[in-house]
Design an enzyme around this catalytic site. Sequence first.
Site, PDB file in Angstrom:
ATOM      1  N   HIS A 188      19.765 -24.507 -20.014  1.00  0.00           N
ATOM      2  CA  HIS A 188      20.955 -25.260 -19.570  1.00  0.00           C
ATOM      3  C   HIS A 188      22.107 -24.843 -20.479  1.00  0.00           C
ATOM      4  O   HIS A 188      22.432 -23.657 -20.541  1.00  0.00           O
ATOM      5  CB  HIS A 188      20.589 -26.748 -19.666  1.00  0.00           C
ATOM      6  CG  HIS A 188      21.520 -27.696 -19.002  1.00  0.00           C
ATOM      7  ND1 HIS A 188      22.555 -27.324 -18.201  1.00  0.00           N
ATOM      8  CD2 HIS A 188      21.570 -29.068 -19.030  1.00  0.00           C
ATOM      9  CE1 HIS A 188      23.188 -28.409 -17.754  1.00  0.00           C
ATOM     10  NE2 HIS A 188      22.610 -29.480 -18.258  1.00  0.00           N
TER      11      HIS A 188
ATOM     12  N   HIS B  25      21.420 -18.907 -11.386  1.00  0.00           N
ATOM     13  CA  HIS B  25      21.784 -20.321 -11.330  1.00  0.00           C
ATOM     14  C   HIS B  25      20.998 -20.975 -10.213  1.00  0.00           C
ATOM     15  O   HIS B  25      20.765 -20.342  -9.183  1.00  0.00           O
ATOM     16  CB  HIS B  25      23.296 -20.461 -11.065  1.00  0.00           C
ATOM     17  CG  HIS B  25      23.819 -21.800 -11.426  1.00  0.00           C
ATOM     18  ND1 HIS B  25      23.744 -22.875 -10.581  1.00  0.00           N
ATOM     19  CD2 HIS B  25      24.396 -22.255 -12.562  1.00  0.00           C
ATOM     20  CE1 HIS B  25      24.262 -23.924 -11.189  1.00  0.00           C
ATOM     21  NE2 HIS B  25      24.656 -23.579 -12.382  1.00  0.00           N
TER      22      HIS B  25
ATOM     23  N   ASP C  84      27.954 -19.203 -18.603  1.00  0.00           N
ATOM     24  CA  ASP C  84      27.611 -18.942 -19.997  1.00  0.00           C
ATOM     25  C   ASP C  84      27.685 -17.464 -20.379  1.00  0.00           C
ATOM     26  O   ASP C  84      27.586 -17.130 -21.552  1.00  0.00           O
ATOM     27  CB  ASP C  84      26.191 -19.451 -20.291  1.00  0.00           C
ATOM     28  CG  ASP C  84      26.138 -20.957 -20.235  1.00  0.00           C
ATOM     29  OD1 ASP C  84      27.057 -21.587 -20.776  1.00  0.00           O
ATOM     30  OD2 ASP C  84      25.187 -21.503 -19.650  1.00  0.00           O
TER      31      ASP C  84
HETATM   32  N1  CMC Z   1      16.902 -12.957 -15.528  1.00  0.00           N
HETATM   33  C1  CMC Z   1      15.912 -12.359 -14.822  1.00  0.00           C
HETATM   34  N2  CMC Z   1      15.329 -12.897 -13.745  1.00  0.00           N
HETATM   35  C2  CMC Z   1      15.759 -14.108 -13.356  1.00  0.00           C
HETATM   36  C3  CMC Z   1      16.790 -14.777 -14.019  1.00  0.00           C
HETATM   37  C4  CMC Z   1      17.373 -14.162 -15.138  1.00  0.00           C
HETATM   38  N3  CMC Z   1      18.371 -14.755 -15.828  1.00  0.00           N
HETATM   39  N4  CMC Z   1      17.018 -15.975 -13.404  1.00  0.00           N
HETATM   40  C5  CMC Z   1      16.158 -16.014 -12.390  1.00  0.00           C
HETATM   41  N5  CMC Z   1      15.400 -14.897 -12.347  1.00  0.00           N
HETATM   42  C6  CMC Z   1      14.388 -14.532 -11.341  1.00  0.00           C
HETATM   43  C7  CMC Z   1      13.101 -15.289 -11.571  1.00  0.00           C
HETATM   44  O1  CMC Z   1      12.222 -14.570 -12.411  1.00  0.00           O
HETATM   45  C8  CMC Z   1      12.593 -15.450 -10.173  1.00  0.00           C
HETATM   46  O2  CMC Z   1      12.032 -14.234  -9.766  1.00  0.00           O
HETATM   47  P1  CMC Z   1      10.708 -14.220  -8.822  1.00  0.00           P
HETATM   48  O3  CMC Z   1      11.165 -14.800  -7.537  1.00  0.00           O
HETATM   49  O4  CMC Z   1      10.319 -12.782  -8.759  1.00  0.00           O
HETATM   50  O5  CMC Z   1       9.681 -15.070  -9.532  1.00  0.00           O
HETATM   51  C9  CMC Z   1      13.867 -15.642  -9.348  1.00  0.00           C
HETATM   52  O6  CMC Z   1      14.895 -14.964 -10.077  1.00  0.00           O
HETATM   53  C10 CMC Z   1      14.270 -17.089  -9.135  1.00  0.00           C
HETATM   54  O7  CMC Z   1      14.349 -17.702 -10.423  1.00  0.00           O
HETATM   55  P2  CMC Z   1      14.019 -19.220 -10.708  1.00  0.00           P
HETATM   56  O8  CMC Z   1      13.510 -19.362 -12.104  1.00  0.00           O
HETATM   57  O9  CMC Z   1      13.181 -19.774  -9.601  1.00  0.00           O
HETATM   58  O10 CMC Z   1      15.454 -19.876 -10.597  1.00  0.00           O
HETATM   59  P3  CMC Z   1      15.810 -21.339 -11.022  1.00  0.00           P
HETATM   60  O11 CMC Z   1      16.825 -21.804 -10.030  1.00  0.00           O
HETATM   61  O12 CMC Z   1      14.598 -22.179 -11.226  1.00  0.00           O
HETATM   62  O13 CMC Z   1      16.463 -21.148 -12.465  1.00  0.00           O
HETATM   63  C11 CMC Z   1      18.038 -20.724 -14.179  1.00  0.00           C
HETATM   64  C12 CMC Z   1      17.833 -21.151 -12.709  1.00  0.00           C
HETATM   65  C13 CMC Z   1      19.530 -20.907 -14.524  1.00  0.00           C
HETATM   66  C14 CMC Z   1      17.247 -21.671 -15.101  1.00  0.00           C
HETATM   67  C15 CMC Z   1      17.586 -19.242 -14.349  1.00  0.00           C
HETATM   68  O14 CMC Z   1      18.363 -18.418 -13.513  1.00  0.00           O
HETATM   69  C16 CMC Z   1      17.664 -18.775 -15.800  1.00  0.00           C
HETATM   70  O15 CMC Z   1      16.713 -19.006 -16.558  1.00  0.00           O
HETATM   71  N6  CMC Z   1      18.811 -18.115 -16.202  1.00  0.00           N
HETATM   72  C17 CMC Z   1      18.972 -17.698 -17.580  1.00  0.00           C
HETATM   73  C18 CMC Z   1      19.449 -18.886 -18.410  1.00  0.00           C
HETATM   74  C19 CMC Z   1      20.889 -19.257 -18.106  1.00  0.00           C
HETATM   75  O16 CMC Z   1      21.768 -18.407 -18.035  1.00  0.00           O
HETATM   76  N7  CMC Z   1      21.139 -20.592 -17.942  1.00  0.00           N
HETATM   77  C20 CMC Z   1      22.484 -21.121 -17.720  1.00  0.00           C
HETATM   78  C21 CMC Z   1      22.647 -21.727 -16.359  1.00  0.00           C
HETATM   79  S1  CMC Z   1      24.353 -22.085 -15.940  1.00  0.00           S
HETATM   80  C22 CMC Z   1      24.903 -23.283 -17.054  1.00  0.00           C
HETATM   81  C23 CMC Z   1      24.091 -24.518 -17.150  1.00  0.00           C
HETATM   82  O17 CMC Z   1      23.401 -24.945 -16.231  1.00  0.00           O
HETATM   83  O18 CMC Z   1      24.147 -25.142 -18.210  1.00  0.00           O
END
Ligand code: CMC
Length: 424
Positions: free
Chosen positions: A264, A303, A359
């Site tokens: 987050h 996201h 971010d």
């Molecule tokens: N790098 C590489 N792969 C990713 C990333 C990433 N940053 N984010 C998602 N994926 C892949 C993930 O591995 C999955 O692939 P597969 O379908 O092959 O298993 C697919 O994309 C969907 O990901 P998810 O984990 O189901 O997506 P989510 O909606 O549960 O997670 C997230 C959202 C923000 C937690 C995630 O994108 C992430 O961990 N990003 C990096 C951390 C980050 O930048 N967070 C800040 C978010 S914005 C500000 C805030 O909310 O505070």
Amino acid sequence: MARSSITITDNRTGESFDIPIENGGVSAEIWRKHLKGIWFFDEALMTTAACESAVTYLDGDAGILRYRGYPIEQLAEQSTYLEVAYLLIHGELPTPEQHQEWVKDITYHTFIHENVRKRFLEGFHYDAHPMGMLVSAVAALSTFYLDAKEIHDSDCRKRQIVRLIAKMPTLAAAAHRFSVGQPFVYPDNSLSFAANFLSMMWKIAEPRYDANPALARALDVLFILHADHEQNCGTTAMRTVGSAHADPYSAAAAACAALYGPRHGGANEAVIKMLNHIGSMENVGSFIDGVKAGKGRLQGFGHRVYRNYDPRAKIIKRTAEEVFEITGKNPLLDIALKLEEVALSDDYFVSRKLYPNVDFYSGLIYQAIGFPIEMFTVLFAIPRTAGWLAHWVELLDQDQRIIRPRQLYIGAQERHYVPLDQRP
Ligand code: CMC
């Protein structure tokens, strides 16, 4: 049958019923009535709207973000953080008189009780993370303002709102000064919200600290961009604790704790660590290969809601250029730009609709302005307080029930206790 509805048939009984689609959702109340004891399994609430809200509109596919109907681009360009905070909480932009009173109220509540600083904050271990200190200090405020429990008294509610928004920068700067062993700086009520924060961060012995106005404005723009983002993890924590009728400081501390997580608000800190780890442009390709092979994530990308370029990231990228003109370019910028270019032309990221989020560039600006990376999430918490409070007021006004989801039990069936000396 209403045209805009869903028909559900219970194949156990053959019974069918319609649920109208309203505001993009279907009511679980009708489902509950017809299908008693059958729960939706919606891990992480990915498909559940847990409230009705009029605060922020977000269309993740189109990359649209609006506070109370106003596009984020217009607010970032023309407004200030304090005006946006007023808008989020009250639902309308203030009149000139309301604006003047609001700014005055916030400005005159920036001081914290001496005991918060001397006895509480200074009691932390010397290397405490400022975000951990902030989480605890926000919760501790509830012990200083006992009237905070009067959540149904509108004057009392207003007092806590003003206090929380006003004191967040003071607590944040105090946590930083303590962590670097410098004396606390009292608020300067002649300065703007952002300029006062910069003064509390960096004033040394000079009678008055005048921040570069362009840097203070850039920080204010970042505050606007971070002020709200509908039902994210921290806001959901605020609403959950608020629904139990806890005081707003305790609820905001829960929201702060959620924000601390690297998935987050902690991601801005993780981005800089990642860029430092990559170290040079030549390593970008192999780093991306590692991410694709499952060795960690590309921080600042992806996201839950945006499947398009985060509109805040666009504005931040522009703000970064303005800041770098004053501070000089952050040496990590080239690596970040290269990472973005490589990721946005790679099928792994394109097919999963992973774009830079808020971010990805914000940390580069914070670092160029001079903030240590431990302060990045704290810088997110300061403005998000306005959003948390807007949602808190909304849920109380809606007289929302206590948040209490169901579970699907997958544990052991009934079994009998075996005394310790009889276990194999
Ligand atoms: N790098 C590489 N792969 C990713 C990333 C990433 N940053 N984010 C998602 N994926 C892949 C993930 O591995 C999955 O692939 P597969 O379908 O092959 O298993 C697919 O994309 C969907 O990901 P998810 O984990 O189901 O997506 P989510 O909606 O549960 O997670 C997230 C959202 C923000 C937690 C995630 O994108 C992430 O961990 N990003 C990096 C951390 C980050 O930048 N967070 C800040 C978010 S914005 C500000 C805030 O909310 O505070």
